[in-house]
Design an enzyme around this catalytic site. Structure first.
Site, mmCIF file in Angstrom:
data_model
loop_
_atom_site.group_PDB
_atom_site.id
_atom_site.type_symbol
_atom_site.label_atom_id
_atom_site.label_comp_id
_atom_site.label_asym_id
_atom_site.label_seq_id
_atom_site.Cartn_x
_atom_site.Cartn_y
_atom_site.Cartn_z
ATOM 1 C CG ASP A 67 -1.695 -1.183 1.439
ATOM 2 O OD1 ASP A 67 -2.061 -1.785 0.425
ATOM 3 O OD2 ASP A 67 -1.963 -1.544 2.600
HETATM 4 N N1 URA Z 1 -0.843 -6.035 3.896
HETATM 5 C C1 URA Z 1 -1.364 -4.792 3.893
HETATM 6 O O1 URA Z 1 -2.395 -4.548 4.513
HETATM 7 N N2 URA Z 1 -0.739 -3.850 3.203
HETATM 8 C C2 URA Z 1 0.405 -4.052 2.520
HETATM 9 O O2 URA Z 1 0.938 -3.125 1.928
HETATM 10 C C3 URA Z 1 0.939 -5.350 2.539
HETATM 11 C C4 URA Z 1 0.292 -6.327 3.229
#
Ligand code: URA
Length: 267
Positions: free
Chosen positions: A105
């Protein structure tokens, strides 16, 4: 980039440079439909159509495998219609189509692989391959053993089932706690959703390991090429039988629905 024709033909693996010069002199090479016999002629694989004996010649693309320590605030995408910064802006331009291997993310930091090798990427992200990813996650509050058992046993929500996670306590600061979480799936916002389901918002999330790879020696925003041996080992791990600690995931304990524990839980 424009290069001398014999250099391009050699780079594409058609012939040695010397032999390519003879092919050109013999009138066997064409650029955009015109036979070229001038030894110094330049061309560009990106713009020109090159043929030898009527057969199209294409660039042999150098395979690139990169590990980046992703800072927060960068999107794992090739381009963003809203013009937000993307992880590609942190890397040199190798004139190739480089893609993130899975996603982190925008606010997640840490270990991200990027490659122009589609087959490699598929092997790394395919859910059946069970490549472990390790996250350091700081959450509001302190999940209790029953909460953690839900995640460890494989959380089932109304929309989704998450495979069992390995979870280890790391530290506590004020009202926040930090945990190490190991999962092999790569579902969208998986770690954030897992902790939200048990009532603990994620405050910060970093990926520290991808299979055997760690961020050792890489500061935030820095990158390095993977070594050949590392690429080989990742592919081997994706193909091979799960190692013992992953095999435990193969037979998860019976699943409990989050809602049994949180009947009034609202999305
Ligand atoms: N899980 C998440 O919630 N976000 C990420 O970026 C990676 C794994």
């Amino acid at each position: 980039m424009e290069e001398r024709l014999q250099k391009l033909l050699a780079a594409a693996g058609v012939a040695s440079r010397r032999k390519a010069e003879s092919l050109i002199a013999a009138g066997r090479v064409s650029v955009n439909g015109r036979i070229v016999t001038e030894p110094g002629t330049k061309a560009d694989f990106g713009k020109d159509h090159i043929e030898v004996d009527g057969e199209a010649v294409t660039r042999k693309e150098r395979k690139i495998y990169v590990m980046l320590n992703k800072p927060a605030g960068y999107l794992c995408t090739v381009s963003d219609p809203q013009g937000r910064p993307t992880v590609l802006e942190l890397l040199p331009d190798w004139h190739t189509r480089l893609y993130p291997v899975g996603r982190l993310d925008m606010d997640t930091t840490g270990l991200l692989l990027l490659s122009n090798d589609g087959a490699f990427t598929n092997q790394m992200i395919h859910p059946s391959k069970r490549i472990n990813k390790v996250y350091r996650v700081t959450v509001a509050g302190s999940p209790d053993e029953e909460d953690l058992a839900l995640l460890r046993g494989g959380l089932v929500t109304e929309e989704e089932t998450f495979a069992p996670a390995k979870i280890r306590f790391l530290s506590k600061k004020g009202k926040k706690t930090t945990w190490e979480v190991v999962i092999h799936e790569g579902k969208k916002r998986q770690v954030r959703r897992m902790f939200r389901e048990i009532g603990h918002e994620v405050e910060s999330l970093a990926r520290t390991n991808f299979d055997f790879l760690s961020l050792k020696g890489l500061k935030e925003g820095e990158w390095r090429f993977l070594k050949k041996e590392e690429v080989r080992r990742l592919l081997r791990d994706a193909k091979g039988a799960p190692p013992p600690e992953r095999a435990r995931f193969a037979a998860p304990p019976p699943k409990r629905k989050t809602r049994e524990r949180y009947p009034f839980y609202k999305k």
